[in-house]
Design a protein around this motif. Structure first.
Motif, PDB file in Angstrom:
ATOM      1  N   ARG A  51       0.809  -1.221   0.000  1.00  0.00           N
ATOM      2  CA  ARG A  51       0.000   0.000   0.000  1.00  0.00           C
ATOM      3  C   ARG A  51       0.840   1.268   0.000  1.00  0.00           C
ATOM      4  O   ARG A  51       0.308   2.366  -0.001  1.00  0.00           O
ATOM      5  N   LEU A  52       2.146   1.131   0.011  1.00  0.00           N
ATOM      6  CA  LEU A  52       3.032   2.296   0.016  1.00  0.00           C
ATOM      7  C   LEU A  52       3.391   2.649  -1.426  1.00  0.00           C
ATOM      8  O   LEU A  52       4.049   1.870  -2.108  1.00  0.00           O
ATOM      9  N   PRO A  53       2.967   3.812  -1.908  1.00  0.00           N
ATOM     10  CA  PRO A  53       3.210   4.177  -3.305  1.00  0.00           C
ATOM     11  C   PRO A  53       4.677   4.087  -3.766  1.00  0.00           C
ATOM     12  O   PRO A  53       4.917   3.673  -4.893  1.00  0.00           O
ATOM     13  N   PRO A  54       5.669   4.446  -2.935  1.00  0.00           N
ATOM     14  CA  PRO A  54       7.054   4.342  -3.419  1.00  0.00           C
ATOM     15  C   PRO A  54       7.512   2.897  -3.662  1.00  0.00           C
ATOM     16  O   PRO A  54       8.471   2.677  -4.383  1.00  0.00           O
ATOM     17  N   LEU A  55       6.837   1.935  -3.051  1.00  0.00           N
ATOM     18  CA  LEU A  55       7.179   0.527  -3.261  1.00  0.00           C
ATOM     19  C   LEU A  55       6.222  -0.025  -4.306  1.00  0.00           C
ATOM     20  O   LEU A  55       5.046  -0.212  -4.056  1.00  0.00           O
ATOM     21  N   LYS A  56       6.739  -0.291  -5.482  1.00  0.00           N
ATOM     22  CA  LYS A  56       5.885  -0.648  -6.616  1.00  0.00           C
ATOM     23  C   LYS A  56       5.490  -2.122  -6.641  1.00  0.00           C
ATOM     24  O   LYS A  56       4.359  -2.457  -6.950  1.00  0.00           O
ATOM     25  N   ARG A  57       6.451  -3.019  -6.376  1.00  0.00           N
ATOM     26  CA  ARG A  57       6.144  -4.437  -6.505  1.00  0.00           C
ATOM     27  C   ARG A  57       7.152  -5.264  -5.718  1.00  0.00           C
ATOM     28  O   ARG A  57       8.334  -4.948  -5.669  1.00  0.00           O
ATOM     29  N   PHE A  58       6.638  -6.336  -5.117  1.00  0.00           N
ATOM     30  CA  PHE A  58       7.467  -7.329  -4.429  1.00  0.00           C
ATOM     31  C   PHE A  58       7.313  -8.650  -5.155  1.00  0.00           C
ATOM     32  O   PHE A  58       6.211  -8.994  -5.573  1.00  0.00           O
ATOM     33  N   GLN A  59       8.394  -9.380  -5.242  1.00  0.00           N
ATOM     34  CA  GLN A  59       8.308 -10.743  -5.751  1.00  0.00           C
ATOM     35  C   GLN A  59       9.197 -11.604  -4.866  1.00  0.00           C
ATOM     36  O   GLN A  59      10.419 -11.526  -4.929  1.00  0.00           O
ATOM     37  N   LEU A  60       8.561 -12.378  -4.017  1.00  0.00           N
ATOM     38  CA  LEU A  60       9.273 -13.251  -3.096  1.00  0.00           C
ATOM     39  C   LEU A  60       9.357 -14.636  -3.713  1.00  0.00           C
ATOM     40  O   LEU A  60       8.343 -15.197  -4.132  1.00  0.00           O
ATOM     41  N   ASN A  61      10.570 -15.175  -3.788  1.00  0.00           N
ATOM     42  CA  ASN A  61      10.773 -16.515  -4.312  1.00  0.00           C
ATOM     43  C   ASN A  61      11.467 -17.335  -3.224  1.00  0.00           C
ATOM     44  O   ASN A  61      12.684 -17.234  -3.049  1.00  0.00           O
ATOM     45  N   THR A  62      10.679 -18.108  -2.490  1.00  0.00           N
ATOM     46  CA  THR A  62      11.257 -18.890  -1.397  1.00  0.00           C
ATOM     47  C   THR A  62      12.104 -20.049  -1.916  1.00  0.00           C
ATOM     48  O   THR A  62      12.989 -20.510  -1.217  1.00  0.00           O
ATOM     49  N   SER A  64      14.291 -19.904  -4.351  1.00  0.00           N
ATOM     50  CA  SER A  64      15.652 -19.411  -4.591  1.00  0.00           C
ATOM     51  C   SER A  64      16.135 -18.478  -3.480  1.00  0.00           C
ATOM     52  O   SER A  64      17.197 -17.871  -3.605  1.00  0.00           O
ATOM     53  N   ASN A  65      15.333 -18.367  -2.415  1.00  0.00           N
ATOM     54  CA  ASN A  65      15.677 -17.481  -1.295  1.00  0.00           C
ATOM     55  C   ASN A  65      16.023 -16.077  -1.781  1.00  0.00           C
ATOM     56  O   ASN A  65      17.078 -15.528  -1.477  1.00  0.00           O
ATOM     57  N   SER A  66      15.103 -15.500  -2.542  1.00  0.00           N
ATOM     58  CA  SER A  66      15.345 -14.148  -3.037  1.00  0.00           C
ATOM     59  C   SER A  66      14.071 -13.311  -3.003  1.00  0.00           C
ATOM     60  O   SER A  66      12.962 -13.833  -2.987  1.00  0.00           O
ATOM     61  N   LEU A  67      14.287 -12.020  -2.962  1.00  0.00           N
ATOM     62  CA  LEU A  67      13.199 -11.047  -2.981  1.00  0.00           C
ATOM     63  C   LEU A  67      13.569  -9.963  -3.976  1.00  0.00           C
ATOM     64  O   LEU A  67      14.667  -9.397  -3.908  1.00  0.00           O
ATOM     65  N   ILE A  68      12.686  -9.716  -4.917  1.00  0.00           N
ATOM     66  CA  ILE A  68      12.874  -8.607  -5.842  1.00  0.00           C
ATOM     67  C   ILE A  68      11.926  -7.499  -5.411  1.00  0.00           C
ATOM     68  O   ILE A  68      10.739  -7.737  -5.195  1.00  0.00           O
ATOM     69  N   LEU A  69      12.468  -6.319  -5.262  1.00  0.00           N
ATOM     70  CA  LEU A  69      11.690  -5.157  -4.875  1.00  0.00           C
ATOM     71  C   LEU A  69      11.862  -4.091  -5.948  1.00  0.00           C
ATOM     72  O   LEU A  69      12.978  -3.691  -6.256  1.00  0.00           O
ATOM     73  N   GLU A  70      10.742  -3.673  -6.527  1.00  0.00           N
ATOM     74  CA  GLU A  70      10.758  -2.547  -7.446  1.00  0.00           C
ATOM     75  C   GLU A  70      10.244  -1.341  -6.676  1.00  0.00           C
ATOM     76  O   GLU A  70       9.249  -1.433  -5.959  1.00  0.00           O
ATOM     77  N   TYR A  71      10.943  -0.235  -6.821  1.00  0.00           N
ATOM     78  CA  TYR A  71      10.616   0.959  -6.046  1.00  0.00           C
ATOM     79  C   TYR A  71      10.762   2.202  -6.911  1.00  0.00           C
ATOM     80  O   TYR A  71      11.421   2.190  -7.960  1.00  0.00           O
ATOM     81  N   ASP A 101      11.429   7.155   8.002  1.00  0.00           N
ATOM     82  CA  ASP A 101      10.923   8.534   7.974  1.00  0.00           C
ATOM     83  C   ASP A 101      10.346   8.891   6.610  1.00  0.00           C
ATOM     84  O   ASP A 101       9.328   9.577   6.513  1.00  0.00           O
ATOM     85  N   LEU A 102      10.981   8.413   5.554  1.00  0.00           N
ATOM     86  CA  LEU A 102      10.530   8.690   4.196  1.00  0.00           C
ATOM     87  C   LEU A 102       9.185   8.026   3.896  1.00  0.00           C
ATOM     88  O   LEU A 102       8.310   8.601   3.261  1.00  0.00           O
ATOM     89  N   LEU A 103       9.017   6.794   4.382  1.00  0.00           N
ATOM     90  CA  LEU A 103       7.787   6.040   4.109  1.00  0.00           C
ATOM     91  C   LEU A 103       6.652   6.373   5.077  1.00  0.00           C
ATOM     92  O   LEU A 103       5.490   6.123   4.762  1.00  0.00           O
ATOM     93  N   ALA A 104       6.979   6.926   6.238  1.00  0.00           N
ATOM     94  CA  ALA A 104       5.966   7.196   7.271  1.00  0.00           C
ATOM     95  C   ALA A 104       4.772   8.021   6.762  1.00  0.00           C
ATOM     96  O   ALA A 104       3.633   7.680   7.085  1.00  0.00           O
ATOM     97  N   PRO A 105       4.967   9.076   5.977  1.00  0.00           N
ATOM     98  CA  PRO A 105       3.799   9.845   5.520  1.00  0.00           C
ATOM     99  C   PRO A 105       2.845   9.034   4.626  1.00  0.00           C
ATOM    100  O   PRO A 105       1.676   9.363   4.507  1.00  0.00           O
ATOM    101  N   HIS A 106       3.345   7.967   4.010  1.00  0.00           N
ATOM    102  CA  HIS A 106       2.523   7.132   3.132  1.00  0.00           C
ATOM    103  C   HIS A 106       1.811   6.025   3.891  1.00  0.00           C
ATOM    104  O   HIS A 106       0.925   5.373   3.359  1.00  0.00           O
ATOM    105  N   TYR A 107       2.246   5.801   5.124  1.00  0.00           N
ATOM    106  CA  TYR A 107       1.714   4.697   5.921  1.00  0.00           C
ATOM    107  C   TYR A 107       0.418   5.135   6.605  1.00  0.00           C
ATOM    108  O   TYR A 107       0.374   6.156   7.259  1.00  0.00           O
TER     109      TYR A 107
END
Length: 108
Positions: A51-62, A64-71, A101-107
Motif C-alpha cells: 500500500r506504500l506508493p514508493p514501493l511498486k512491486r514485491f516478488q518473493l521466491n522462497t 531461490s531465497n530471493s526477494l525482488i523489490l521494485e521501487y 521517515d521517508l515512508l511514514a507519511p505514506h503509511y
C-alpha cells in the motif's frame, strides 16, 4: 533509533544484495532469515508494504531465497538502499531510519 528500525537492521546479517539498479533491487537471503522472520507477521507486513506508493512491486521466491523489490527511485534514492545493505552498521542504521521517515507519511 526506534526498536523497529533496530530489529530490521539486525536482519541484514542474513541478506545480501544480488543485483541493484535504480528502481529494482534483488536481495538474496539465507534460510536462517525465515526462522528470524517467523516472529514478525510477514503476511501483514507485505500487505502494508504493497500500500506504500514508493514501493511498486514485491516478488518473493522462497525456492531461490530471493526477494525482488521494485521501487520509485525518484522517491527512494538508490544510495539509501546501498547504505542499508552496506558493510557499515552505523550507516545501515541511519539509512533504515531515513527510509522509515521517508515512508511514514505514506503509511496509514
Amino acid at each position: 533509533m526506534p526498536n523497529t528500525a533496530t530489529e530490521i537492521v539486525k536482519l541484514r546479517q542474513w541478506v545480501h544484495v544480488a543485483h541493484h539498479i535504480p528502481g529494482r533491487i534483488r536481495l538474496k537471503f539465507n534460510s536462517a532469515l525465515v526462522t528470524q522472520m517467523a516472529r514478525f507477521k510477514t503476511e501483514q507486513i507485505m500487505e502494508q508494504a504493497n500500500r506504500l506508493p514508493p514501493l511498486k512491486r514485491f516478488q518473493l521466491n522462497t525456492g531461490s531465497n530471493s526477494l525482488i523489490l521494485e521501487y520509485d527511485h525518484g522517491t527512494i534514492h538508490p544510495g539509501l538502499l546501498d547504505r542499508l545493505f552496506g558493510e557499515c552498521q552505523m550507516g545501515a542504521e541511519q539509512a533504515c531510519q531515513e527510509l522509515i521517515d521517508l515512508l511514514a507519511p505514506h503509511y496509514q
